[in-house]
Scaffold this motif. Sequence first.
Motif, PDB file in Angstrom:
ATOM      1  N   LEU A  36       0.845  -1.189   0.000  1.00 26.94           N
ATOM      2  CA  LEU A  36       0.000   0.000   0.000  1.00 26.94           C
ATOM      3  C   LEU A  36       0.883   1.243   0.000  1.00 26.94           C
ATOM      4  CD1 LEU A  36      -2.647  -1.219   2.635  1.00 26.94           C
ATOM      5  CD2 LEU A  36      -2.391  -1.831   0.214  1.00 26.94           C
ATOM      6  N   GLY A  37       0.885   1.947  -1.115  1.00 21.86           N
ATOM      7  CA  GLY A  37       1.726   3.137  -1.280  1.00 21.86           C
ATOM      8  C   GLY A  37       2.776   2.886  -2.351  1.00 21.86           C
ATOM      9  N   GLY A  38       2.608   3.595  -3.480  1.00 17.43           N
ATOM     10  CA  GLY A  38       3.549   3.406  -4.601  1.00 17.43           C
ATOM     11  C   GLY A  38       4.566   4.528  -4.679  1.00 17.43           C
ATOM     12  N   GLY A  39       5.007   5.024  -3.504  1.00 16.79           N
ATOM     13  CA  GLY A  39       6.059   6.037  -3.475  1.00 16.79           C
ATOM     14  C   GLY A  39       7.428   5.373  -3.518  1.00 16.79           C
ATOM     15  N   ALA A  40       8.442   6.123  -3.069  1.00 18.73           N
ATOM     16  CA  ALA A  40       9.818   5.633  -3.143  1.00 18.73           C
ATOM     17  C   ALA A  40       9.969   4.285  -2.423  1.00 18.73           C
ATOM     18  CB  ALA A  40      10.756   6.676  -2.534  1.00 18.73           C
ATOM     19  N   TRP A  41       9.501   4.222  -1.183  1.00 12.60           N
ATOM     20  CA  TRP A  41       9.740   3.016  -0.384  1.00 12.60           C
ATOM     21  C   TRP A  41       8.781   1.882  -0.766  1.00 12.60           C
ATOM     22  CZ3 TRP A  41      13.506   0.631   1.204  1.00 12.60           C
ATOM     23  CH2 TRP A  41      13.599  -0.129   2.370  1.00 12.60           C
ATOM     24  N   GLY A  42       7.507   2.219  -0.962  1.00 12.24           N
ATOM     25  CA  GLY A  42       6.531   1.188  -1.348  1.00 12.24           C
ATOM     26  C   GLY A  42       6.926   0.521  -2.661  1.00 12.24           C
ATOM     27  N   GLY A  43       7.360   1.318  -3.622  1.00 13.89           N
ATOM     28  CA  GLY A  43       7.775   0.767  -4.916  1.00 13.89           C
ATOM     29  C   GLY A  43       8.932  -0.198  -4.772  1.00 13.89           C
ATOM     30  N   VAL A  44       9.908   0.181  -3.972  1.00 13.35           N
ATOM     31  CA  VAL A  44      11.094  -0.675  -3.803  1.00 13.35           C
ATOM     32  C   VAL A  44      10.738  -1.944  -3.012  1.00 13.35           C
ATOM     33  CG1 VAL A  44      13.383  -0.781  -2.710  1.00 13.35           C
ATOM     34  CG2 VAL A  44      12.748   1.189  -4.113  1.00 13.35           C
ATOM     35  N   LEU A  45       9.869  -1.820  -2.005  1.00 11.07           N
ATOM     36  CA  LEU A  45       9.454  -3.016  -1.252  1.00 11.07           C
ATOM     37  C   LEU A  45       8.674  -3.973  -2.152  1.00 11.07           C
ATOM     38  CD1 LEU A  45       8.465  -1.394   2.175  1.00 11.07           C
ATOM     39  CD2 LEU A  45      10.517  -2.744   1.676  1.00 11.07           C
ATOM     40  N   ALA A  46       7.831  -3.415  -3.034  1.00  8.06           N
ATOM     41  CA  ALA A  46       7.076  -4.258  -3.984  1.00  8.06           C
ATOM     42  C   ALA A  46       8.049  -4.972  -4.924  1.00  8.06           C
ATOM     43  CB  ALA A  46       6.097  -3.388  -4.770  1.00  8.06           C
ATOM     44  N   TRP A  47       9.030  -4.234  -5.387  1.00  7.40           N
ATOM     45  CA  TRP A  47      10.054  -4.797  -6.287  1.00  7.40           C
ATOM     46  C   TRP A  47      10.829  -5.929  -5.599  1.00  7.40           C
ATOM     47  CZ3 TRP A  47      15.389  -3.854  -5.157  1.00  7.40           C
ATOM     48  CH2 TRP A  47      16.286  -4.304  -6.129  1.00  7.40           C
ATOM     49  N   LEU A  48      11.170  -5.721  -4.316  1.00  6.18           N
ATOM     50  CA  LEU A  48      11.887  -6.757  -3.558  1.00  6.18           C
ATOM     51  C   LEU A  48      11.056  -8.030  -3.471  1.00  6.18           C
ATOM     52  CD1 LEU A  48      13.371  -4.949  -0.412  1.00  6.18           C
ATOM     53  CD2 LEU A  48      14.674  -6.225  -2.114  1.00  6.18           C
ATOM     54  N   LEU A  49       9.769  -7.855  -3.126  1.00  3.26           N
ATOM     55  CA  LEU A  49       8.901  -9.029  -2.968  1.00  3.26           C
ATOM     56  C   LEU A  49       8.731  -9.763  -4.293  1.00  3.26           C
ATOM     57  CD1 LEU A  49       6.097  -7.589  -0.629  1.00  3.26           C
ATOM     58  CD2 LEU A  49       7.747  -9.379  -0.053  1.00  3.26           C
ATOM     59  N   ALA A  50       8.504  -9.013  -5.367  1.00  5.84           N
ATOM     60  CA  ALA A  50       8.329  -9.648  -6.683  1.00  5.84           C
ATOM     61  C   ALA A  50       9.604 -10.397  -7.071  1.00  5.84           C
ATOM     62  CB  ALA A  50       7.970  -8.591  -7.724  1.00  5.84           C
ATOM     63  N   GLY A  51      10.747  -9.807  -6.755  1.00 11.40           N
ATOM     64  CA  GLY A  51      12.032 -10.428  -7.092  1.00 11.40           C
ATOM     65  C   GLY A  51      12.269 -11.728  -6.341  1.00 11.40           C
ATOM     66  N   ARG A  52      11.563 -11.886  -5.200  1.00 11.35           N
ATOM     67  CA  ARG A  52      11.713 -13.127  -4.431  1.00 11.35           C
ATOM     68  C   ARG A  52      10.582 -14.084  -4.744  1.00 11.35           C
ATOM     69  NH1 ARG A  52      15.141  -9.988  -2.910  1.00 11.35           N
ATOM     70  NH2 ARG A  52      16.301  -9.532  -1.020  1.00 11.35           N
ATOM     71  N   GLY A  53       9.854 -13.823  -5.834  1.00  7.95           N
ATOM     72  CA  GLY A  53       8.864 -14.783  -6.333  1.00  7.95           C
ATOM     73  C   GLY A  53       7.469 -14.643  -5.760  1.00  7.95           C
ATOM     74  N   HIS A  54       7.195 -13.563  -5.041  1.00  4.52           N
ATOM     75  CA  HIS A  54       5.848 -13.388  -4.488  1.00  4.52           C
ATOM     76  C   HIS A  54       4.934 -12.700  -5.506  1.00  4.52           C
ATOM     77  CE1 HIS A  54       7.425 -14.728  -0.680  1.00  4.52           C
ATOM     78  NE2 HIS A  54       8.413 -13.849  -0.796  1.00  4.52           N
ATOM     79  N   GLU A  55       3.634 -12.964  -5.380  1.00  2.23           N
ATOM     80  CA  GLU A  55       2.671 -12.321  -6.277  1.00  2.23           C
ATOM     81  C   GLU A  55       2.273 -10.989  -5.640  1.00  2.23           C
ATOM     82  OE1 GLU A  55      -0.866 -14.723  -7.066  1.00  2.23           O
ATOM     83  OE2 GLU A  55      -1.947 -12.818  -7.300  1.00  2.23           O
ATOM     84  N   VAL A  56       2.530  -9.898  -6.331  1.00  3.19           N
ATOM     85  CA  VAL A  56       2.387  -8.586  -5.678  1.00  3.19           C
ATOM     86  C   VAL A  56       1.382  -7.683  -6.400  1.00  3.19           C
ATOM     87  CG1 VAL A  56       3.637  -6.540  -4.848  1.00  3.19           C
ATOM     88  CG2 VAL A  56       4.831  -8.719  -5.014  1.00  3.19           C
ATOM     89  N   ALA A  57       0.483  -7.099  -5.594  1.00  2.00           N
ATOM     90  CA  ALA A  57      -0.404  -6.047  -6.092  1.00  2.00           C
ATOM     91  C   ALA A  57      -0.026  -4.764  -5.353  1.00  2.00           C
ATOM     92  CB  ALA A  57      -1.856  -6.402  -5.813  1.00  2.00           C
ATOM     93  N   LEU A  58       0.012  -3.657  -6.073  1.00  2.00           N
ATOM     94  CA  LEU A  58       0.452  -2.378  -5.485  1.00  2.00           C
ATOM     95  C   LEU A  58      -0.690  -1.372  -5.547  1.00  2.00           C
ATOM     96  CD1 LEU A  58       2.803  -0.540  -4.456  1.00  2.00           C
ATOM     97  CD2 LEU A  58       3.402  -0.135  -6.839  1.00  2.00           C
ATOM     98  N   TRP A  59      -0.986  -0.775  -4.381  1.00  2.38           N
ATOM     99  CA  TRP A  59      -2.015   0.272  -4.340  1.00  2.38           C
ATOM    100  C   TRP A  59      -1.349   1.629  -4.347  1.00  2.38           C
ATOM    101  CZ3 TRP A  59      -3.255   3.680  -0.036  1.00  2.38           C
ATOM    102  CH2 TRP A  59      -4.369   4.498  -0.286  1.00  2.38           C
ATOM    103  N   GLU A  60      -1.733   2.455  -5.314  1.00  2.00           N
ATOM    104  CA  GLU A  60      -1.256   3.842  -5.351  1.00  2.00           C
ATOM    105  C   GLU A  60      -2.504   4.728  -5.402  1.00  2.00           C
ATOM    106  OE1 GLU A  60       1.516   5.843  -5.049  1.00  2.00           O
ATOM    107  OE2 GLU A  60      -0.074   7.322  -5.312  1.00  2.00           O
ATOM    108  N   PRO A  61      -2.707   5.554  -4.358  1.00  2.00           N
ATOM    109  CA  PRO A  61      -3.960   6.320  -4.289  1.00  2.00           C
ATOM    110  C   PRO A  61      -4.075   7.446  -5.304  1.00  2.00           C
ATOM    111  CG  PRO A  61      -2.505   6.900  -2.452  1.00  2.00           C
ATOM    112  CD  PRO A  61      -1.871   5.760  -3.158  1.00  2.00           C
ATOM    113  N   ASP A  62      -2.947   7.981  -5.733  1.00  2.00           N
ATOM    114  CA  ASP A  62      -2.966   9.108  -6.675  1.00  2.00           C
ATOM    115  C   ASP A  62      -3.159   8.544  -8.096  1.00  2.00           C
ATOM    116  OD1 ASP A  62      -1.990  10.907  -8.647  1.00  2.00           O
ATOM    117  OD2 ASP A  62      -0.862  12.010  -7.138  1.00  2.00           O
ATOM    118  N   GLY A  63      -4.296   8.925  -8.710  1.00  2.00           N
ATOM    119  CA  GLY A  63      -4.662   8.343 -10.007  1.00  2.00           C
ATOM    120  C   GLY A  63      -3.599   8.504 -11.079  1.00  2.00           C
ATOM    121  N   SER A  64      -3.028   9.708 -11.188  1.00  4.94           N
ATOM    122  CA  SER A  64      -2.051   9.893 -12.273  1.00  4.94           C
ATOM    123  C   SER A  64      -0.737   9.178 -11.949  1.00  4.94           C
ATOM    124  CB  SER A  64      -1.832  11.383 -12.564  1.00  4.94           C
ATOM    125  OG  SER A  64      -1.362  12.010 -11.411  1.00  4.94           O
TER     126      SER A  64
END
Length: 329
Positions: A6-34
Motif C-alpha cells: 500500500l503506497g507506490g512512493g519511493a519506499w513502497g515501490g522498492v518493497l514491492a520490487w523486492l517481494l516480486a524479485g523473491r517470487g511473491h505475487e504482488v499487487a500495489l495500491w497507489e492512491p494518486d490516479g495519475s
Amino acid sequence: MRAAVLGGGAWGGVLAWLLAGRGHEVALWEPDGSAAEALARQRTNARSVAGFRLPDAIAVSTDLPAVCRDRELIVVAVPSQFVRVTLGTAAPAITGAPVVVCASKGLEPGTGATMAEVVTASLPGARAVVLSGPSFAQEIAAGLPAALVAASTDAGAAGVVQSCFGGERLRIYTSDDVVGVCVGGALKNVIAIAVGCCDGFGLGESARAALITRGLAEMGRLAVRLGGQALTLAGLAGLGDLVLTCTGDLSRNRQVGLALARGESLPAVIAKLGHVAEGVGTALTARDVAKRLGVDMPITREVAAALHEGKPARDAFHDLLARDVRPER
Ligand SMILES: NC(=O)c1ccc[n+]([C@@H]2O[C@H](COP(=O)([O-])OP(=O)(O)OC[C@H]3O[C@@H](n4cnc5c(N)ncnc54)[C@H](O)[C@@H]3O)[C@@H](O)[C@H]2O)c1
C-alpha cells in the motif's frame, strides 16, 4: 505469498520490487490516479527513485479493497498520518489473519500512537510487524547491501517478514521490542532535522556527534517510558537509522534542517522535497507525548519550536546550549 503493498512512493515501490524479485505475487495500491497510471504504464512515477523500474508482474491499482482482498502479506508504506485511514478503508476486504508489515516511520499526529498501535487498532486480527532500520530506497533499489529489523510480538510473523524480504544483500534481523523499534524509526527523523540545521550553520563535526548522541539518549528515554528496551535503541532501528538519517545526504529530514539553516521557510522546503519528510510532523507529536509523559526531550522540543512555532533555528540552538549541565544519562 500473495502480497499487497500500500503506497507506490519511493519506499513502497522498492518493497514491492523486492517481494516480486523473491517470487511473491504482488499487487500495489497507489492512491494518486495519475501516479498509479504512470506506474502501470511506464512502470515509474514522479515519486519513484531515480532509474527505478517496477517489474511488469506487479499489478498497480487505485482500488484499495481489491488490492487487499485474499492477501497473506500486506505492506503499508504511506506517510504515517495516513496509515490508520488507509487500513480502515482496507479492513472490510481483509479476511483471515494476514501478516501486516508497517514500513512507515512516525508517530500518529493527534493520538501520538506508534505505527504498531495504529496497525493493531485498525486490524485487530492481523499479525502486525514493524519493518525498520537504516535504508535509503535508492540504495536498496541499486542492490547495495543493507540490514533491517522486523519487530513483532508474534515471532512467527517476524520470521515470515525475514524470509519474504531477506536475501543475499538484505539481512533482516528480528526483534520482539516493537515499541523500541517504532520509537527509533520515528524519532531519528526529528534528530536528523536538528543535525541538518547544525551542519547548515557550520557548527562542526563535534557538535554533530554531540547532537546525535544526545538525540539517541532522548529517543531511549521515550522508548523506555513507553515500555520499550533501551538496548533496542543501540540497534538497527535506533543508532543504525539515526546515523544514516543524520549524516546521509539522501535523507529528506536532514535536507529539511539544512534548508532551515539557509533561512528557507518550512512550506517552501516541503514543496521542494516532493516526498514526505516524516520528522516535521513527528517533532510536534513527540514533543506533546513527551510533555504528557514527563520525559525530557530537549532536542525534540527545540526542533518542534523551530518548525512549528516560528522560533529562529539559531535561538533554538542557543537555548539547547544554555541549559544547565547535568550527569550524562
Ligand atoms: N524512502 C525511503 O528510503 C524510506 C525508507 C524507509 C522507510 N520509509 C518510510 O516509508 C513511508 C513512505 O515514504 P516514501 O519515501 O515512500 O514517501 P513518498 O512521498 O515517496 O510516497 C508516499 C506514498 O504515500 C501515498 N500517499 C500520499 N497521500 C496519501 C494519503 N492521503 N493516503 C494514503 N496514501 C497517501 C503517495 O501517493 C505515495 O504512494 C514513510 O513513513 C517513510 O518514513 C521511507
